[in-house]
Structure formats: structure tokens, C-alpha cells
Design a protein around this motif. Structure first.
Motif, PDB file in Angstrom:
ATOM      1  N   PHE A  15       0.863  -1.181   0.000  1.00  0.00           N
ATOM      2  CA  PHE A  15       0.000   0.000   0.000  1.00  0.00           C
ATOM      3  C   PHE A  15       0.898   1.228   0.000  1.00  0.00           C
ATOM      4  O   PHE A  15       1.743   1.381   0.869  1.00  0.00           O
ATOM      5  N   SER A  17       1.292   5.612  -0.841  1.00  0.00           N
ATOM      6  CA  SER A  17       0.656   6.917  -1.022  1.00  0.00           C
ATOM      7  C   SER A  17       1.508   7.747  -1.971  1.00  0.00           C
ATOM      8  O   SER A  17       2.718   7.886  -1.777  1.00  0.00           O
ATOM      9  N   ASN A  19       2.026  11.525  -3.563  1.00  0.00           N
ATOM     10  CA  ASN A  19       1.676  12.883  -3.165  1.00  0.00           C
ATOM     11  C   ASN A  19       2.455  13.895  -4.002  1.00  0.00           C
ATOM     12  O   ASN A  19       3.664  13.761  -4.195  1.00  0.00           O
ATOM     13  N   PRO A  25      -3.908  13.742  -3.542  1.00  0.00           N
ATOM     14  CA  PRO A  25      -3.160  12.570  -3.078  1.00  0.00           C
ATOM     15  C   PRO A  25      -3.849  11.277  -3.518  1.00  0.00           C
ATOM     16  O   PRO A  25      -5.074  11.188  -3.573  1.00  0.00           O
ATOM     17  N   LEU A  26      -3.034  10.293  -3.831  1.00  0.00           N
ATOM     18  CA  LEU A  26      -3.550   9.002  -4.267  1.00  0.00           C
ATOM     19  C   LEU A  26      -2.988   7.922  -3.353  1.00  0.00           C
ATOM     20  O   LEU A  26      -1.779   7.785  -3.202  1.00  0.00           O
ATOM     21  N   ARG A  27      -3.871   7.163  -2.732  1.00  0.00           N
ATOM     22  CA  ARG A  27      -3.464   6.060  -1.864  1.00  0.00           C
ATOM     23  C   ARG A  27      -4.072   4.782  -2.418  1.00  0.00           C
ATOM     24  O   ARG A  27      -5.292   4.672  -2.504  1.00  0.00           O
ATOM     25  N   ARG A  28      -3.242   3.846  -2.761  1.00  0.00           N
ATOM     26  CA  ARG A  28      -3.776   2.641  -3.397  1.00  0.00           C
ATOM     27  C   ARG A  28      -2.863   1.452  -3.153  1.00  0.00           C
ATOM     28  O   ARG A  28      -1.697   1.589  -2.794  1.00  0.00           O
ATOM     29  N   ARG A  29      -3.422   0.287  -3.379  1.00  0.00           N
ATOM     30  CA  ARG A  29      -2.674  -0.953  -3.279  1.00  0.00           C
ATOM     31  C   ARG A  29      -2.040  -1.279  -4.624  1.00  0.00           C
ATOM     32  O   ARG A  29      -2.648  -1.065  -5.679  1.00  0.00           O
ATOM     33  N   LEU A  77      -5.579  13.277   5.605  1.00  0.00           N
ATOM     34  CA  LEU A  77      -4.840  12.186   6.227  1.00  0.00           C
ATOM     35  C   LEU A  77      -3.441  12.690   6.600  1.00  0.00           C
ATOM     36  O   LEU A  77      -3.307  13.486   7.505  1.00  0.00           O
ATOM     37  N   ASN A  78      -2.390  12.285   5.868  1.00  0.00           N
ATOM     38  CA  ASN A  78      -1.034  12.728   6.199  1.00  0.00           C
ATOM     39  C   ASN A  78      -0.517  13.808   5.257  1.00  0.00           C
ATOM     40  O   ASN A  78       0.656  14.176   5.332  1.00  0.00           O
ATOM     41  N   ASP A  79      -1.357  14.306   4.379  1.00  0.00           N
ATOM     42  CA  ASP A  79      -0.915  15.252   3.351  1.00  0.00           C
ATOM     43  C   ASP A  79      -1.354  16.670   3.711  1.00  0.00           C
ATOM     44  O   ASP A  79      -2.555  16.951   3.831  1.00  0.00           O
ATOM     45  N   GLU A  97      -8.536  17.246  -1.667  1.00  0.00           N
ATOM     46  CA  GLU A  97      -9.422  16.110  -1.870  1.00  0.00           C
ATOM     47  C   GLU A  97     -10.871  16.510  -1.603  1.00  0.00           C
ATOM     48  O   GLU A  97     -11.137  17.380  -0.775  1.00  0.00           O
TER      49      GLU A  97
END
Length: 265
Positions: A15, A17, A19, A25-29, A77-79, A97
């Protein structure tokens, strides 16, 4: 182009992230089946970033005059997204977002303020701030003898309804001086909560603070000492080598204890 050469062989996917300040931001598996690079092969998989929404607005004083250099920030989130106002008091937060965001503004001598918005494109209304003179808070942290505790920490925990994201006040020093004094001259004008922490000691959780003339005085106790011995259940002889792991009892009885293995010894 990027490459990750430390994927565990037992993992089928990781997983990650992605940025960029101009993009959402894009978070994906990333499944191994689609992104693994065989020996001597060239990566072929592509990931596309989408441009995020833009939050715009102005920051003025109570008379409607623009405030230059005010810091406007939000977090997903963390961004972190942040911007400074120009001479006209205008700002832009890009790459946002489309989820609920807490937009926080701070400026020297002005009361920190916040609005909650959901960034949307392209018809999002401006998010404007009219900043009032800063609230003043003075905290004195003392020991059981009334002496100031150097470097006591004021750990922010809550401000206004909604989930506190722990970025709202992170531009503010959280530590008292050598005399145990902590002051904030740009505090918000409404209540917030903070833990009052004694270095190497205990803490007073979620104390309410609001701008006022009177000084706050907090007496924080020394650390409690827990000690004991470990013996063999049958022989009652001391066990000389063992490991102690501290923990906290969770308020939810279904969870029980939260063990802290990284503090074991």
C-alpha cells in the motif's frame, strides 16, 4: 519514474501513497501481479494522478483590510496543503481532496481561526476569513512545591467539534520555558483542550483553555513508580531474567489492554 526494491517476498501487494502539491493525493494498493518487475525487465505499469480541487479565499482584519502573509493550511490524512496570502489577502490551496477538511488560518497578532469545508470543483464558493486580534493565554506549570517545571509540554488535543487532526496548532511551540511559563498571543478566542505534561512525570489530560487575562496554574505530580518481583510459581525462587511490557487499560472493555511493546525492557 520510480522503483521500489524492498518489497517483502511474502507480500502479494503493498500500500503506497503518492503525493504532489498540485495533485490530489492518491493512496492505493499495488498488487505484485500488475507491478512486479522481472529481472532485466523495464517497468511498464502507469499510475495517473488527478488534479485536486482548489480552495480560494481572502483573509482580512476586522476592518476588512487585507492581511498579507497569513498562513492558510489544511490536511488530508497525512498530506498537508498550505499557502500564504498575497498583498490583496488572497490565497489558494491546490491539490485538495473532495472530503471534509478543516481549513486553519494563522497570522502574527491575530486569533487563529478555522472553517470546515468540502472542496469541490468548479463552483466552490470562496472560503474567506475575518481575523480578530489574537487571544492571549499564559500557563504556569509547577511541581508539588510550587516551583516552575522547565520544558513542560502543552499538548493540544481538541478544538471545535469534529475530529482533531493534530495539525491545527502545529506551528505553535508546545513547550514552556525554563521557568515553566508558556504563552500564546495568537490563540483562538474560543475554548480548546490540551494535556499538561511534566517531563518524566505525569500529565493532566484534556484541560480546558480559553483566552483570558488571568494566568492558568497547573500542578502536575511526579511520576508514579510501579515495582515488584518475579518468582517461579512452584519453587518461589527469583527469576533473574525476564521482560516487562507496560500497557494501558482501554476505555472500551472489549479491547482490554493496549500493550506498548516498544517501551518494554
Amino acid at each position: 519514474k520510480w522503483r521500489f526494491d524492498s518489497v517483502p517476498v511474502s507480500k502479494r501487494e503493498v500500500f503506497i501513497s503518492f503525493n504532489h502539491p498540485d495533485y490530489k493525493p492518491l493512496r492505493r494498493r499495488l498488487p505484485r501481479s500488475g507491478f512486479e518487475v522481472k529481472r532485466n525487465a523495464t517497468p511498464t505499469a502507469r499510475i495517473q494522478l488527478e488534479r485536486g480541487a482548489t480552495i480560494t479565499g481572502t483573509v482580512t482584519d476586522e476592518a476588512g483590510q487585507p492581511i498579507e502573509g497569513a498562513l492558510v493550511r489544511t490536511k488530508f490524512l497525512n498530506d498537508i496543503r498550505e499557502a500564504r496570502t498575497d498583498k490583496r489577502g488572497m490565497y489558494q490551496l491546490v491539490g485538495c481532496e473532495p472530503r471534509l477538511a478543516r481549513v486553519v488560518v494563522s497570522a502574527k497578532g491575530r486569533a487563529t481561526d478555522m472553517q470546515k469545508v468540502v472542496p469541490t470543483e468548479p463552483d466552490m464558493a470562496p472560503v474567506n476569513f475575518s481575523m480578530k486580534p489574537g487571544g492571549k493565554i499564559r500557563v504556569r506549570v509547577v511541581d508539588e512545591k510550587g516551583n516552575g517545571i522547565p520544558k513542560a509540554r502543552i499538548f493540544f488535543q481538541q478544538w471545535r467539534p469534529g475530529r482533531f487532526e493534530y495539525f491545527e496548532f502545529d506551528e505553535v511551540s508546545q513547550y514552556a520555558d525554563d521557568n515553566g511559563i508558556w504563552e500564546w498571543n495568537e490563540a483562538p478566542l474560543d475554548e480548546f483542550k490540551a494535556d499538561i505534561c511534566r517531563p518524566g512525570g505525569m500529565q493532566l489530560p484534556e484541560q480546558s483553555l480559553i483566552a483570558r487575562r488571568e494566568e492558568y496554574v497547573f500542578t502536575v505530580p511526579k511520576a508514579l513508580v510501579v515495582s515488584g518481583s518475579v518468582v517461579d510459581a512452584r519453587t518461589k525462587k527469583p527469576i533473574e531474567t525476564f521482560r516487562v511490557t507496560p500497557g494501558l487499560r482501554n476505555s472500551d472493555p472489549r479491547i482490554g489492554e493496549n500493550w506498548i511493546p516498544w517501551e518494554s525492557y
